[in-house]
Write an enzyme that holds these catalytic residues in place. Structure first.
Site, PDB file in Angstrom:
ATOM      1  N   GLU A 177      -6.083 -14.767  17.740  1.00  0.00           N
ATOM      2  CA  GLU A 177      -6.394 -16.050  18.374  1.00  0.00           C
ATOM      3  C   GLU A 177      -7.855 -16.388  18.067  1.00  0.00           C
ATOM      4  OE1 GLU A 177      -7.645 -17.181  22.776  1.00  0.00           O
ATOM      5  OE2 GLU A 177      -5.522 -16.611  22.668  1.00  0.00           O
TER       6      GLU A 177
ATOM      7  N   HIS B 224     -13.925  -3.261  16.073  1.00  0.00           N
ATOM      8  CA  HIS B 224     -13.296  -3.898  14.924  1.00  0.00           C
ATOM      9  C   HIS B 224     -11.813  -4.091  15.196  1.00  0.00           C
ATOM     10  CE1 HIS B 224     -12.729   0.448  14.071  1.00  0.00           C
ATOM     11  NE2 HIS B 224     -11.548   0.043  13.645  1.00  0.00           N
TER      12      HIS B 224
ATOM     13  N   GLU C  91     -11.563  -3.598   9.687  1.00  0.00           N
ATOM     14  CA  GLU C  91     -11.267  -2.407   8.907  1.00  0.00           C
ATOM     15  C   GLU C  91      -9.944  -2.623   8.175  1.00  0.00           C
ATOM     16  OE1 GLU C  91     -11.070   2.429   9.564  1.00  0.00           O
ATOM     17  OE2 GLU C  91     -10.508   1.109  11.236  1.00  0.00           O
TER      18      GLU C  91
ATOM     19  N   ASN D  63     -15.092 -23.229  20.597  1.00  0.00           N
ATOM     20  CA  ASN D  63     -15.665 -23.966  21.722  1.00  0.00           C
ATOM     21  C   ASN D  63     -16.411 -25.174  21.163  1.00  0.00           C
ATOM     22  OD1 ASN D  63     -14.876 -22.312  23.992  1.00  0.00           O
ATOM     23  ND2 ASN D  63     -16.183 -20.762  23.092  1.00  0.00           N
TER      24      ASN D  63
ATOM     25  N   HIS E 106      -1.861 -10.387  21.192  1.00  0.00           N
ATOM     26  CA  HIS E 106      -2.905 -11.002  20.379  1.00  0.00           C
ATOM     27  C   HIS E 106      -4.276 -10.445  20.732  1.00  0.00           C
ATOM     28  CE1 HIS E 106      -3.386 -14.052  23.744  1.00  0.00           C
ATOM     29  NE2 HIS E 106      -4.661 -13.831  23.464  1.00  0.00           N
TER      30      HIS E 106
ATOM     31  N   ARG F 263     -14.177 -15.579  19.176  1.00  0.00           N
ATOM     32  CA  ARG F 263     -14.769 -16.922  19.200  1.00  0.00           C
ATOM     33  C   ARG F 263     -15.398 -17.185  17.843  1.00  0.00           C
ATOM     34  NH1 ARG F 263     -15.523 -14.828  24.308  1.00  0.00           N
ATOM     35  NH2 ARG F 263     -14.729 -16.182  25.946  1.00  0.00           N
TER      36      ARG F 263
END
Length: 131
Positions: A53, A72, A122, A57, A6, A10
């Site tokens: 993922e 990217h 991309e 927060n 993965h 954030r």
């Protein structure tokens, strides 16, 4: 051997980010784990088991400083023009399609788009080394 499983970014708004990745790349939530201070949302599509993922927060209200180190993430599609048209029709802002050559030979055909938090993505025409 190591296996890539993965990548994490954030995000400020879970619903907005989940919708973007569903609309643009057909990623679906495969798991969601909630803790007192943060939430992890894992997304993938049937193409493979690599996941995105999203980390939220809790209590964060300011956009993240993406700095100058992030490049990217890339997605390969069967029909680049159709993917760009579909994404634009969904109300997002994909950039123009570009073609890259190397030593005078075709190397890749692609466009970029940014997610709601400004992460660059991309989108490449499937073929050659981009499978």
């Amino acid at each position: 051997m190591a296996k890539a499983i993965h990548m994490m970014v954030r995000v400020l708004d879970e619903a907005r980010s989940v919708k973007f990745y569903e609309d643009c790349f057909d990623l679906k939530v495969s798991d969601r784990r909630d803790w007192p201070d943060f939430t992890l949302i894992y997304m993938k599509n049937p193409e493979n088991d690599f996941e995105l993922e999203l980390t939220v927060n809790k209590g964060r209200t300011e956009p993240y400083d993406l700095g100058n180190g992030y490049g990217h993430v890339a997605f390969a599609v069967d029909d680049l023009e159709a993917a760009r048209s579909r994404i634009a029709a969904a109300g997002y802002q994909p950039k123009d399609i570009k073609t890259m050559t190397h030593d005078g030979k075709p190397f890749g055909k692609f466009f970029f788009i940014e997610d709601p938090d400004g992460y660059k993505i991309e989108v490449l025409q499937r073929g050659g080394r981009f499978q």
